[in-house]
Motif scaffolding. Sequence first.
Motif, PDB file in Angstrom:
ATOM      1  N   ALA A   6       0.833  -1.209   0.000  1.00 26.28           N
ATOM      2  CA  ALA A   6       0.000   0.000   0.000  1.00 26.28           C
ATOM      3  C   ALA A   6       0.867   1.257   0.000  1.00 26.28           C
ATOM      4  N   ALA A   7       1.913   1.268   0.818  1.00 21.72           N
ATOM      5  CA  ALA A   7       2.817   2.422   0.873  1.00 21.72           C
ATOM      6  C   ALA A   7       3.536   2.618  -0.463  1.00 21.72           C
ATOM      7  N   ILE A   9       2.456   1.713  -3.472  1.00 18.67           N
ATOM      8  CA  ILE A   9       1.512   2.215  -4.473  1.00 18.67           C
ATOM      9  C   ILE A   9       1.252   3.703  -4.277  1.00 18.67           C
ATOM     10  N   VAL A  10       1.111   4.127  -3.024  1.00 17.63           N
ATOM     11  CA  VAL A  10       0.918   5.556  -2.743  1.00 17.63           C
ATOM     12  C   VAL A  10       2.138   6.352  -3.212  1.00 17.63           C
ATOM     13  N   PHE A  11       3.330   5.821  -2.949  1.00 18.73           N
ATOM     14  CA  PHE A  11       4.575   6.457  -3.369  1.00 18.73           C
ATOM     15  C   PHE A  11       4.640   6.578  -4.897  1.00 18.73           C
ATOM     16  N   PHE A  13       2.093   6.410  -7.127  1.00 18.84           N
ATOM     17  CA  PHE A  13       0.919   6.945  -7.826  1.00 18.84           C
ATOM     18  C   PHE A  13       1.210   8.237  -8.593  1.00 18.84           C
ATOM     19  N   ASN A 153       1.676  -1.544 -11.433  1.00 25.59           N
ATOM     20  CA  ASN A 153       1.191  -0.181 -11.238  1.00 25.59           C
ATOM     21  C   ASN A 153       1.365   0.632 -12.520  1.00 25.59           C
TER      22      ASN A 153
END
Length: 199
Positions: A6-7, A9-11, A13, A153
């Motif tokens: 999750a971290a 993917i946030v990084f 995005f 991603n």
Amino acid sequence: MFELTAALIVFLFPLAYSPGPGNMFFAANGARFGFAATLPASVGYHVATLLVTLAIGFGFETTLQRSPILFQVIKWAGSAYVLYLAWKLFRAHAIDKVGEARPAGMWSGAVLLLLNPKAYVIIALMFSQFLEVAATSGEVIAVGWISSVFTLNNLVAFTVWTLVGGQIAGLFRDEAQAHLLNRVLGSVLALVALWMMFG
């Protein structure tokens, strides 16, 4: 591993969805040829993405650090290649005249990734932030997992850009509108190439 993913993917995005050589290339090809015709280039790009990410994860980054000239060669060659693609797009004719132009193939997609300095910087930055945390599962698993998440991603992001490009193309079906679309997309791609060169 879920929290790490999750971290990650946030990084990734904003890096994956912001305009860059890859997504502008796929948006332009989606606009020109449609989604299905762009799939071979997408396969080439993302297979190359996975291989390059694994290589950097397992030590290619050290080679780049020891040989800064290699990174400069990649930077200038990549910029020149994107400028070449921009010029071809800028000069392209109407979208319906498919016989006059061909969609990018698997090799073009792979070359675009291999000569994209932005990709090397992002991959190196990603490993510097996440590899140590993920390495508690073992380096091979960590590098493999991070590389897979990064590639998937990007695949999602570039698929979105390709679909958006295809939707835009529907608004530009006559000759004059198609020329306008090709020139706008070619100009945007050229600006991306200049950003790669001097950014």
